[in-house]
Design a protein around this motif. Sequence first.
Motif, PDB file in Angstrom:
ATOM      1  N   UNK A 123       0.856  -1.175   0.000  1.00  0.00           N
ATOM      2  CA  UNK A 123       0.000   0.000   0.000  1.00  0.00           C
ATOM      3  C   UNK A 123       0.896   1.231   0.000  1.00  0.00           C
ATOM      4  N   UNK A 124       0.668   2.186  -0.894  1.00  0.00           N
ATOM      5  CA  UNK A 124       1.524   3.371  -0.903  1.00  0.00           C
ATOM      6  C   UNK A 124       1.484   4.099   0.428  1.00  0.00           C
ATOM      7  N   UNK A 125       2.608   4.756   0.712  1.00  0.00           N
ATOM      8  CA  UNK A 125       2.711   5.447   1.998  1.00  0.00           C
ATOM      9  C   UNK A 125       1.692   6.562   2.135  1.00  0.00           C
ATOM     10  N   UNK A 126       1.256   7.139   0.976  1.00  0.00           N
ATOM     11  CA  UNK A 126       0.304   8.244   1.052  1.00  0.00           C
ATOM     12  C   UNK A 126      -1.056   7.795   1.534  1.00  0.00           C
ATOM     13  N   UNK A 127      -1.341   6.442   1.448  1.00  0.00           N
ATOM     14  CA  UNK A 127      -2.651   5.959   1.865  1.00  0.00           C
ATOM     15  C   UNK A 127      -2.853   6.091   3.369  1.00  0.00           C
ATOM     16  N   UNK A 128      -1.776   6.220   4.114  1.00  0.00           N
ATOM     17  CA  UNK A 128      -1.887   6.275   5.565  1.00  0.00           C
ATOM     18  C   UNK A 128      -1.816   7.703   6.101  1.00  0.00           C
ATOM     19  N   UNK A 129      -1.853   8.660   5.186  1.00  0.00           N
ATOM     20  CA  UNK A 129      -1.811  10.038   5.656  1.00  0.00           C
ATOM     21  C   UNK A 129      -3.146  10.447   6.266  1.00  0.00           C
ATOM     22  N   UNK A 130      -4.259   9.780   5.816  1.00  0.00           N
ATOM     23  CA  UNK A 130      -5.567  10.066   6.403  1.00  0.00           C
ATOM     24  C   UNK A 130      -6.243   8.733   6.722  1.00  0.00           C
ATOM     25  N   UNK A 131      -7.166   8.769   7.624  1.00  0.00           N
ATOM     26  CA  UNK A 131      -7.844   7.534   8.012  1.00  0.00           C
ATOM     27  C   UNK A 131      -9.229   7.444   7.427  1.00  0.00           C
ATOM     28  N   UNK A 132     -10.235   7.808   8.194  1.00  0.00           N
ATOM     29  CA  UNK A 132     -11.620   7.645   7.780  1.00  0.00           C
ATOM     30  C   UNK A 132     -12.118   8.896   7.077  1.00  0.00           C
ATOM     31  N   UNK A 133     -13.245   8.700   6.364  1.00  0.00           N
ATOM     32  CA  UNK A 133     -13.903   9.825   5.698  1.00  0.00           C
ATOM     33  C   UNK A 133     -14.430  10.784   6.756  1.00  0.00           C
ATOM     34  N   UNK A 134     -14.305  12.075   6.490  1.00  0.00           N
ATOM     35  CA  UNK A 134     -14.735  13.062   7.469  1.00  0.00           C
ATOM     36  C   UNK A 134     -16.232  13.129   7.648  1.00  0.00           C
ATOM     37  N   UNK A 136     -18.886  10.275   6.473  1.00  0.00           N
ATOM     38  CA  UNK A 136     -19.516   8.989   6.797  1.00  0.00           C
ATOM     39  C   UNK A 136     -18.634   8.114   7.674  1.00  0.00           C
ATOM     40  N   UNK A 137     -17.396   8.546   7.970  1.00  0.00           N
ATOM     41  CA  UNK A 137     -16.463   7.844   8.852  1.00  0.00           C
ATOM     42  C   UNK A 137     -15.997   6.503   8.293  1.00  0.00           C
ATOM     43  N   UNK A 138     -16.207   6.258   6.995  1.00  0.00           N
ATOM     44  CA  UNK A 138     -15.732   5.020   6.383  1.00  0.00           C
ATOM     45  C   UNK A 138     -14.229   5.102   6.165  1.00  0.00           C
ATOM     46  N   UNK A 139     -13.523   3.997   6.401  1.00  0.00           N
ATOM     47  CA  UNK A 139     -12.073   3.955   6.174  1.00  0.00           C
ATOM     48  C   UNK A 139     -11.853   3.767   4.682  1.00  0.00           C
ATOM     49  N   UNK A 140     -11.433   4.863   4.017  1.00  0.00           N
ATOM     50  CA  UNK A 140     -11.333   4.823   2.562  1.00  0.00           C
ATOM     51  C   UNK A 140      -9.919   4.592   2.073  1.00  0.00           C
ATOM     52  N   UNK A 141      -8.887   4.827   2.913  1.00  0.00           N
ATOM     53  CA  UNK A 141      -7.519   4.549   2.494  1.00  0.00           C
ATOM     54  C   UNK A 141      -7.008   5.459   1.403  1.00  0.00           C
ATOM     55  N   UNK A 142      -7.526   6.666   1.285  1.00  0.00           N
ATOM     56  CA  UNK A 142      -7.050   7.621   0.280  1.00  0.00           C
ATOM     57  C   UNK A 142      -6.735   8.930   0.979  1.00  0.00           C
ATOM     58  N   UNK A 143      -6.123   9.836   0.215  1.00  0.00           N
ATOM     59  CA  UNK A 143      -5.683  11.107   0.789  1.00  0.00           C
ATOM     60  C   UNK A 143      -6.835  12.097   0.923  1.00  0.00           C
ATOM     61  N   UNK A 144      -7.901  11.896   0.144  1.00  0.00           N
ATOM     62  CA  UNK A 144      -8.986  12.872   0.133  1.00  0.00           C
ATOM     63  C   UNK A 144      -9.642  12.958   1.504  1.00  0.00           C
ATOM     64  N   UNK A 145     -10.151  14.145   1.786  1.00  0.00           N
ATOM     65  CA  UNK A 145     -10.763  14.399   3.086  1.00  0.00           C
ATOM     66  C   UNK A 145     -12.057  13.616   3.259  1.00  0.00           C
ATOM     67  N   UNK A 146     -12.816  13.459   2.184  1.00  0.00           N
ATOM     68  CA  UNK A 146     -14.073  12.707   2.219  1.00  0.00           C
ATOM     69  C   UNK A 146     -14.044  11.687   1.092  1.00  0.00           C
TER      70      UNK A 146
END
Length: 516
Positions: A123-134, A136-146
Amino acid sequence: MLAQGRRDDEDVCPPQIPGQLALFRDHARRFSSKYGGMIRDREIEDLPLVLDQLRIIADQRGVSSAGWFYDMWQGARLALASREPGERRVGEEMLADLPKMHPTIAEALKRADLLRPARPRLVPASAFTRGSCGHCLAWNGVVRRVCAGCHHWERKPHNFPVSVCVRCCRELPTSAGHCRRCRLVMAETASDLSGAGLVGGDQLWFGGEFAPLLRTVKHKGTDAGVRGRFEAKAKAVREVARPPREVSEHLIDPRQQALFPCPERDWTRLDETRRPALTEHAMQVVAGFTSHLRSLGADPKQVAASFRTLRIVAGHLGVEVPLLEADIRAVAALSDSHHHARLPHYLQQRGLLEPLNLDSAEVRRARELADALPTAFATAVHTWIRVMAGVGRRPSRALKDRTIHAYVSRVHPVLSDWASAGIEDPRAITSSDIDRAVSAQRGANTRATLCSLRSMFRALKRERLVFRDPARAVSLPGPKTLPRPLATDQLRGLLGQADTARDRLTVGLVAVHALT
């Protein structure tokens, strides 16, 4: 420094459980020189091998400092202690956590065959820069805020205005007073077959392609929304809550004989909401109808109305005795959602149909002629009669009753002669047999017999009782066309050119009378 009273600090590289897979990548560690001394009394496997290689490296480099060897000793202990459970080699990516001397320790481990190449990052390191969606709180594994679904709500404020959700009291884009997360939770737990509903909290979910979706499709002309999978879940809940179906109390017992003829059943008062359960034999019959249709090259989905008719009749009456064709036709006539296409022929093949006796006098006489033949020929002629009556494997236009009787009466003596000659199966008939049988006829009966035999073998091949049609290759000689007399304008003046009466007589006979 080692704590007083403790020979080994279990907080430094604690032993792990072999075979336990980690869900997430370990955080980067930063060892210092003191950590090596905190596990100096721990027995570490393969440490003597690494120390031997470090001594060889020191001799090759001409290093004799005790401090250098102490640092190497501490780093080797930390590297070996940080190995993954169940593995003997040290991952190359773990050496970056050591305080110093990474290349030298790596060389010693490599010489001792204890170094594993670095694994590629899954998994790229950037995937861990954010956790859940702001939202719906789903763990999306992407950098986007939502996540993508919440972003769709966020960028359409005219459809999803920002307000306080009446359920979770958060100020987010809402629809019907609820945010997207609450809408999903309520939809998922309205029919909670999987037990996702929690007391005092909500079950979270993964984002991305695994995230649940909230799709609403509206019927034309109505405002009511029907949700696809949510409606399926609600239907499943109703099926679970519905009491189990019971077997019909009107099943016909084959051991119970009827004292009086039963009048026709009235199926117009049928309640399809209380359909009885099918017996094991009835379920086999219904499943066999599917195999029968596929063997004919038909799609079972196209005759769903016939399946509905079969389930109703088999559920209420059972299949231990042959079903009346009158009941099949009565249920099929209830509505457009019921039909009997291909159903009588299937039940006839399985011996589960009592045909409707609507034969005229001509058809009954034709059946009597068929019964007088040997078994193989009798079966073939009865099949031929069903095809001519329009109730064969595939529905067809029915012939007139007198035509059916005429065809069978012409073929009956031919089949009797074949049976007397020792032919016991219609599949043994050849084109030569048909040619001899037709040649034995006289006058107009010749062509009529050949036409009847062609009709019979064509029907038997259609019903798959014969492999080939032997009558197809038999033909009758066509009539010979006589030359026509000469026209009147061509004869005009011809008799005048004849000199004698004999010549005129010859011209009259040849050109006019003799040709006809």
